[in-house]
Design an enzyme around this catalytic site. Structure first.
Site, short mmCIF file in Angstrom:
data_model
loop_
_atom_site.label_atom_id
_atom_site.label_comp_id
_atom_site.label_asym_id
_atom_site.label_seq_id
_atom_site.Cartn_x
_atom_site.Cartn_y
_atom_site.Cartn_z
N ASP A 106 87.69 48.38 -44.73
CA ASP A 106 88.34 47.61 -45.79
C ASP A 106 89.70 48.22 -46.12
O ASP A 106 89.92 49.42 -45.91
CB ASP A 106 87.53 47.70 -47.10
CG ASP A 106 86.14 47.11 -46.97
OD1 ASP A 106 85.95 46.26 -46.09
OD2 ASP A 106 85.28 47.53 -47.76
N1 URA Z 1 81.39 49.61 -45.70
C1 URA Z 1 82.23 49.09 -46.60
O1 URA Z 1 81.82 48.58 -47.64
N2 URA Z 1 83.55 49.14 -46.35
C2 URA Z 1 84.07 49.69 -45.25
O2 URA Z 1 85.29 49.71 -45.06
C3 URA Z 1 83.18 50.23 -44.31
C4 URA Z 1 81.83 50.17 -44.57
#
Ligand code: URA
Length: 235
Positions: free
Chosen positions: A102
């Site tokens: 993310d």
């Molecule tokens: N889980 C998440 O919520 N975000 C990420 O970037 C990776 C794993």
């Protein structure tokens, strides 16, 4: 070589995504539009284009691990105009990341121009472990850890179980290690939302046997032979 394999080995996308690109009629072979999946191409002789741009197999493969800082998107061009991880890497190759983090997550991400390799590492069948360090608000109780270990239920759907260890509780924040072997969208964040604790920091520290190690934020380096082999062995 099948057209979808040629495209994915060229670093365009996963083989399944390449199938969609072919079906959309965006691929031409020697000037002829091709929208069937089974077509064979000769990489040495045939001229393949997507949206008018020539596609070639890479002359050599590149495998990089990057410490993605918070505030970078994992897309080649972000529709919101945000900074992307590709701005951090100085390479003439057409690289893509294996999975994504993310925008607000930091840590280990692997990039390559080797489509075949990326398909293997990302395929859910191989259950490649991903380990995260989480700092969450409040004190997380044993009963909440048990819920995450079993798999939280959101809107009637159970998320996959996770290995969760509490590392410390200090100044109102709990630090934890979370290991998952699937990569559902926002999986770790959704787990913590479900138990009602806000995540302050989410950082990936390991993919399979590849560790973030001492890379500082924004820094990257080639995977070692050993790291590379560990990701594809027995596959
Ligand atoms: N889980 C998440 O919520 N975000 C990420 O970037 C990776 C794993």
């Amino acid at each position: 070589m099948r057209l979808n394999k040629f495209l994915s080995n060229s670093g365009i996308a996963s083989r399944r995504k390449c199938d969609d690109i072919i079906k959309e009629g965006r691929v031409f072979v020697n000037g002829k539009q091709v929208d069937e999946l089974g077509v064979q191409v000769n990489p040495k002789k045939d001229k393949v284009t997507i949206d008018g741009k020539r596609v070639n197999l890479p002359s050599s493969f590149v495998y990089i691990k990057l410490n993605k800082p918070k505030g970078y998107a994992c897309t080649a061009s972000d529709e919101k105009g945000r900074k992307t991880i590709y701005e951090l890497i100085d390479s003439d190759e057409r690289l893509f990341s294996i999975g994504r983090l993310d925008y607000d997550t930091e840590g280990l991400i692997i990039l390559t121009n080797d489509g075949e390799f990326a398909n293997k590492v990302a395929h859910p069948r191989y259950h490649t472990e991903k380990e995260y360090r989480v700092t969450a608000e409040g004190e997380i109780k044993e009963s909440e850890l048990a819920v995450m270990r079993k798999g939280v239920v959101i809107d009637g759907e159970r998320l996959p179980s996770a290995r969760v260890e509490k590392l410390s509780f200090e100044n109102g924040f709990t630090k934890l290690s979370v290991v998952i072997d699937e990569g559902q969208n926002r999986q770790v964040r959704r787990m913590f939302e479900a138990i009602g604790h806000q995540i302050k920091l989410l950082k990936r520290v390991r993919i399979g046997a590849v560790r973030l190690g001492g890379l500082s934020r924004g820094q990257y380096k080639d995977l070692t032979e050993e790291e590379l082999n560990s990701l594809v062995k027995d596959r």
